[in-house]
Design an enzyme around this catalytic site. Structure first.
Site, PDB file in Angstrom:
ATOM      1  N   GLY A  16      -9.716  -3.005  -1.170  1.00 25.00           N
ATOM      2  CA  GLY A  16      -9.399  -2.008  -2.196  1.00 25.00           C
ATOM      3  C   GLY A  16     -10.576  -1.762  -3.110  1.00 25.00           C
ATOM      4  N   ASP A  18       0.358 -15.788  -4.744  1.00 27.87           N
ATOM      5  CA  ASP A  18       0.141 -14.775  -3.695  1.00 27.87           C
ATOM      6  C   ASP A  18      -0.237 -15.456  -2.385  1.00 27.87           C
ATOM      7  OD1 ASP A  18      -1.846 -11.697  -3.355  1.00 27.87           O
ATOM      8  OD2 ASP A  18       0.120 -12.267  -2.589  1.00 27.87           O
TER       9      ASP A  18
END
Ligand SMILES: O=C(Nc1ccc2c(c1)CCNCC2)c1ccc(-c2cn[nH]c2)cc1OCc1ccccc1
Length: 339
Positions: free
Chosen positions: A21, A132
């Protein structure tokens, strides 16, 4: 190709090995040791509201030093960019490794899961929850051992791991029921749920809860009902069941995992979660650096102890890596006109 003036003379940049990203990862060589590193380059403009994640990740990685956590060697922050000089993990993501093999045999999954338990046991003991945990955030190093990455969503609850968290974050398919329900939750318990999803993915090659629509996915997670394929052993099914407990209070804890029968099978030793890296500095590395920089050993020791995550920190860490790998504890002297 950008020159990245900040790296010139310190690192020799090579190809881009990944771009996600808001980050680009390039392979590079540390000039003084010729050791390979990965450099994660982030443009502040492109980060937008993700900027705080970078500060969270850098602060956490500076504190965490463990054989199954990707090492941070140096941080360079300029007005418009971050450079994170990181441990080289050339065998890529665990995610791709599982996909390539369809699914892992129980004994291979056991070795990887023990390394995951080791890393999570260490970060929980250091007061961090990762939040995560997923195969994309586990890289394989040169020895095909796992290294945990991406501490951008981690939490260090003020006052310790007994205190609750609230932010709903992480990847939906790996998120614990209590986390997606918007209730307060304990970071450690949510990490243990994600480890259950991870273990299932290792052994099955697909996810226990999946749906392209998020609300449907959340419903499945909250029922806690999932398929157990025929190839799973009784032991595997039992452990997955202890991790994927919808009621967080009934979920197995990291301490119970360390010597769990499934993890001990055929190995008979509990998982070692302590860092293998010693706190005190290595004499040979300090000496070599003192000679190279024309300083006394005491001056060098003081500078390295400051752990400023500058080029000195990186040089010491990489020199120590060289020693651990049995390579000569030597720095390359300045080449005139080096690239
Ligand atoms: O060293 C890293 N990656 C990496 C290095 C060399 C090679 C490969 C991969 C696989 C592709 N074939 C070429 C060999 C590497 C190290 C740290 C981090 C990292 C640590 N916190 N955040 C990111 C990311 C890294 O990469 C990302 C990546 C790139 C391509 C695929 C898989 C993964």
């Amino acid at each position: 190709m950008s020159s990245y003036a900040e790296l010139k003379g310190y690192y020799h940049l090579r190809e881009t090995i990944g771009s996600g990203g808001f980050a680009k990862v390039k392979l590079a060589y540390h000039a003084l040791t010729a050791e390979k590193v990965a450099i994660k380059i982030m443009d502040k403009k492109g980060l937008g509201e993700d900027l705080p994640r970078v500060y969270t990740e850098i602060a956490a990685m500076k504190e965490l030093c463990h054989q199954h956590i990707c090492k941070l060697y140096q941080v360079i922050e300029t007005e418009d960019r971050f450079f994170m000089i990181l441990e080289y993990c050339p065998e890529g993501e665990l995610f791709d490794y599982i996909v390539a093999k369809d699914r892992l045999a129980e004994d291979e999954a056991r070795l990887f899961f023990r390394q995951i338990v080791s890393a999570v046991g260490y970060i929980h003991n250091m007061g961090y929850a990762h939040r995560d945990l997923k195969p994309e955030n586990l890289l394989l190093d040169e020895e095909q051992n796992l290294r945990l990455i991406d501490f951008g969503l981690c939490a260090k609850p003020r006052g310790g791991m007994e205190n609750h968290l609230l932010t709903c974050c992480g990847s939906p398919a790996y998120a614990a029921p209590e986390l997606i329900s918007g209730k307060e939750y304990l970071g450690a318990e949510a990490d243990l749920w994600s480890m259950g999803i991870l273990l299932y993915a290792l052994l099955c090659g697909y996810l226990p809860f999946d749906d392209e629509k998020i609300p449907q996915l959340y419903k499945k997670i909250q029922t806690g009902k999932y398929e157990t394929p025929a190839w799973l052993s009784e032991g595997s099914k039992q452990l997955i069941g202890q991790l994927l407990q919808v009621d967080a209070k009934r979920r197995i804890t990291i301490n119970e995992l360390l010597n769990h029968p499934w993890l001990m099978k055929d190995l008979n030793v509990p998982v070692e979660w302590h860092s293998k890296y010693k706190r005190q500095l290595d004499e040979d590395c300090i000496t070599e650096m003192a000679v190279h920089y024309g300083k006394t050993k005491q001056e060098m020791e003081t500078l390295i102890s400051e752990r400023k995550f500058d080029y000195l920190t990186a040089t010491y860490s990489l020199l120590l890596e060289k020693k651990i790998k049995g390579r000569p504890v030597r720095l390359l002297h300045k080449q005139n006109g080096s690239s």
